[in-house]
Design a protein around this motif. Structure first.
Motif, PDB file in Angstrom:
ATOM      1  N   GLU A 110      40.575  44.478  44.574  1.00  0.00           N
ATOM      2  CA  GLU A 110      39.238  43.891  44.548  1.00  0.00           C
ATOM      3  C   GLU A 110      39.010  42.783  45.571  1.00  0.00           C
ATOM      4  OE1 GLU A 110      38.053  42.959  40.571  1.00  0.00           O
ATOM      5  OE2 GLU A 110      38.288  45.028  39.910  1.00  0.00           O
ATOM      6  N   TYR A 111      39.602  42.924  46.756  1.00  0.00           N
ATOM      7  CA  TYR A 111      39.309  42.010  47.852  1.00  0.00           C
ATOM      8  C   TYR A 111      38.025  42.465  48.531  1.00  0.00           C
ATOM      9  CZ  TYR A 111      43.930  39.873  47.609  1.00  0.00           C
ATOM     10  OH  TYR A 111      45.048  39.189  47.203  1.00  0.00           O
ATOM     11  N   SER A 112      37.188  41.515  48.904  1.00  0.00           N
ATOM     12  CA  SER A 112      36.000  41.829  49.699  1.00  0.00           C
ATOM     13  C   SER A 112      36.430  41.930  51.152  1.00  0.00           C
ATOM     14  CB  SER A 112      34.951  40.736  49.543  1.00  0.00           C
ATOM     15  OG  SER A 112      34.483  40.706  48.217  1.00  0.00           O
ATOM     16  N   ILE A 128      39.829  44.943  60.354  1.00  0.00           N
ATOM     17  CA  ILE A 128      39.467  44.576  58.989  1.00  0.00           C
ATOM     18  C   ILE A 128      39.244  43.071  58.958  1.00  0.00           C
ATOM     19  CG2 ILE A 128      40.193  44.573  56.565  1.00  0.00           C
ATOM     20  CD1 ILE A 128      42.216  46.828  57.409  1.00  0.00           C
ATOM     21  N   TYR A 129      38.081  42.664  58.481  1.00  0.00           N
ATOM     22  CA  TYR A 129      37.767  41.244  58.305  1.00  0.00           C
ATOM     23  C   TYR A 129      37.737  40.926  56.820  1.00  0.00           C
ATOM     24  CZ  TYR A 129      36.214  40.366  63.092  1.00  0.00           C
ATOM     25  OH  TYR A 129      36.159  40.187  64.441  1.00  0.00           O
ATOM     26  N   MET A 130      38.314  39.799  56.465  1.00  0.00           N
ATOM     27  CA  MET A 130      38.288  39.338  55.084  1.00  0.00           C
ATOM     28  C   MET A 130      38.102  37.818  55.072  1.00  0.00           C
ATOM     29  SD  MET A 130      41.585  41.485  53.714  1.00  0.00           S
ATOM     30  CE  MET A 130      41.354  41.049  52.001  1.00  0.00           C
ATOM     31  N   VAL A 131      37.273  37.325  54.168  1.00  0.00           N
ATOM     32  CA  VAL A 131      37.176  35.891  53.922  1.00  0.00           C
ATOM     33  C   VAL A 131      37.862  35.673  52.583  1.00  0.00           C
ATOM     34  CG1 VAL A 131      35.650  33.927  53.531  1.00  0.00           C
ATOM     35  CG2 VAL A 131      35.022  35.681  55.206  1.00  0.00           C
ATOM     36  N   ILE A 132      38.934  34.887  52.611  1.00  0.00           N
ATOM     37  CA  ILE A 132      39.770  34.720  51.415  1.00  0.00           C
ATOM     38  C   ILE A 132      40.057  33.245  51.166  1.00  0.00           C
ATOM     39  CG2 ILE A 132      40.870  36.977  51.663  1.00  0.00           C
ATOM     40  CD1 ILE A 132      43.303  35.451  52.883  1.00  0.00           C
ATOM     41  N   PHE A 165      26.522  38.086  49.306  1.00  0.00           N
ATOM     42  CA  PHE A 165      26.755  39.532  49.431  1.00  0.00           C
ATOM     43  C   PHE A 165      28.040  39.948  48.728  1.00  0.00           C
ATOM     44  CE2 PHE A 165      28.690  43.150  51.576  1.00  0.00           C
ATOM     45  CZ  PHE A 165      27.694  44.092  51.413  1.00  0.00           C
ATOM     46  N   ALA A 166      29.128  39.239  48.987  1.00  0.00           N
ATOM     47  CA  ALA A 166      30.444  39.639  48.475  1.00  0.00           C
ATOM     48  C   ALA A 166      30.542  39.522  46.965  1.00  0.00           C
ATOM     49  CB  ALA A 166      31.537  38.804  49.133  1.00  0.00           C
ATOM     50  N   THR A 167      29.774  38.625  46.362  1.00  0.00           N
ATOM     51  CA  THR A 167      29.912  38.394  44.928  1.00  0.00           C
ATOM     52  C   THR A 167      28.684  38.816  44.147  1.00  0.00           C
ATOM     53  OG1 THR A 167      29.092  36.152  45.193  1.00  0.00           O
ATOM     54  CG2 THR A 167      31.483  36.465  45.276  1.00  0.00           C
ATOM     55  N   HIS A 171      24.517  44.348  43.905  1.00  0.00           N
ATOM     56  CA  HIS A 171      24.542  45.063  45.184  1.00  0.00           C
ATOM     57  C   HIS A 171      25.287  46.383  45.010  1.00  0.00           C
ATOM     58  CE1 HIS A 171      25.551  46.081  49.313  1.00  0.00           C
ATOM     59  NE2 HIS A 171      24.507  45.336  49.652  1.00  0.00           N
ATOM     60  N   PRO A 172      24.725  47.496  45.510  1.00  0.00           N
ATOM     61  CA  PRO A 172      25.364  48.815  45.328  1.00  0.00           C
ATOM     62  C   PRO A 172      26.799  48.868  45.858  1.00  0.00           C
ATOM     63  CG  PRO A 172      23.199  49.052  46.353  1.00  0.00           C
ATOM     64  CD  PRO A 172      23.483  47.583  46.252  1.00  0.00           C
ATOM     65  N   GLY A 173      27.078  48.189  46.962  1.00  0.00           N
ATOM     66  CA  GLY A 173      28.441  48.192  47.504  1.00  0.00           C
ATOM     67  C   GLY A 173      29.421  47.520  46.563  1.00  0.00           C
ATOM     68  N   PHE A 174      28.967  46.482  45.898  1.00  0.00           N
ATOM     69  CA  PHE A 174      29.819  45.793  44.928  1.00  0.00           C
ATOM     70  C   PHE A 174      30.134  46.718  43.761  1.00  0.00           C
ATOM     71  CE2 PHE A 174      30.609  43.067  41.289  1.00  0.00           C
ATOM     72  CZ  PHE A 174      31.487  42.134  41.801  1.00  0.00           C
ATOM     73  N   LEU A 175      29.106  47.417  43.264  1.00  0.00           N
ATOM     74  CA  LEU A 175      29.311  48.322  42.128  1.00  0.00           C
ATOM     75  C   LEU A 175      30.249  49.463  42.493  1.00  0.00           C
ATOM     76  CD1 LEU A 175      25.664  48.448  40.757  1.00  0.00           C
ATOM     77  CD2 LEU A 175      27.602  47.174  39.827  1.00  0.00           C
ATOM     78  N   LYS A 176      30.111  50.022  43.694  1.00  0.00           N
ATOM     79  CA  LYS A 176      31.012  51.095  44.116  1.00  0.00           C
ATOM     80  C   LYS A 176      32.444  50.602  44.202  1.00  0.00           C
ATOM     81  CE  LYS A 176      27.764  53.747  46.897  1.00  0.00           C
ATOM     82  NZ  LYS A 176      27.412  54.129  48.263  1.00  0.00           N
ATOM     83  N   ARG A 177      32.616  49.394  44.747  1.00  0.00           N
ATOM     84  CA  ARG A 177      33.969  48.853  44.912  1.00  0.00           C
ATOM     85  C   ARG A 177      34.613  48.623  43.549  1.00  0.00           C
ATOM     86  NH1 ARG A 177      35.743  43.575  45.383  1.00  0.00           N
ATOM     87  NH2 ARG A 177      33.642  42.834  45.591  1.00  0.00           N
TER      88      ARG A 177
END
Length: 188
Positions: A110-112, A128-132, A165-167, A171-177
């Protein structure tokens, strides 16, 4: 008896420089209120230490204690800041090898992230970009080394992150993930 004041100066400098190092890092990350409080404490301790130096201008032991405390305080401040792991970073991963396995593992955990194909100097690559959070760096480096050991990665500090966006659970992308229906490495 002659060593008591230099020892106190040494430890005062360790404390005030450590606080100063942490304060500077927090200023860079935008923590204004806590930075101001730390600045007050830092300068108060510094004034006390420098006052003792001014009372003993002919004593080289006091100068050595002051300088040694400064050096030790700088080192200790950096160690403390690393242990606190305050703030967020951008983790950028560039891989020549197929990144499907790594992408799927990152999504399962569950990483964005954002990934895209790009052209390197000699061949196609996946970026791959990630903000962590900084405290997640070690875990992610282990995942990278396990699932794509030849990947190139960089880590940069971030001052501010707009995380809507990430949280955003609507958002449909969040639900798919979250639902696990989408595997990132596979194109349709």
């Amino acid at each position: 008896m002659i060593w008591i004041v230099p020892i106190l100066i040494f430890f005062a400098r360790i404390i005030d420089v450590s606080i100063g190092t942490i304060r500077i890092i927090l200023v860079g990350k935008g923590y204004r209120a806590i930075s101001a409080i730390l600045g007050f404490v830092e300068v108060l301790i510094w004034v006390i230490a420098i006052g003792q130096i001014m009372q003993n201008l002919n004593s080289w032991i006091h100068y050595i204690a002051y300088a040694s405390g400064f050096a030790a305080g700088t080192y200790i401040g950096i160690v403390i800041e690393q242990k606190l792991s305050i703030g967020k970073v951008v983790l950028r991963i560039i891989t020549r090898r197929d990144a499907t396995e790594l992408l799927n593992v990152l999504c399962e955990k569950e990483y964005s992230l954002t990934s895209f194909d790009a052209m390197g100097r000699f061949e196609e690559v996946k970026i791959i970009y990630m903000v962590i959070r900084r405290r997640q760096i070690k875990e992610l480096i282990k995942l990278i080394n396990k699932h794509n050991p030849k990947a190139f990665y960089t880590i940069e500090d971030v001052r501010f992150v707009n995380e809507t966006f990430a949280t955003n659970p609507t958002h449909p992308g969040f639900l798919k993930r979250i639902s696990g229906r989408r595997k990132l490495g596979v194109r349709k």
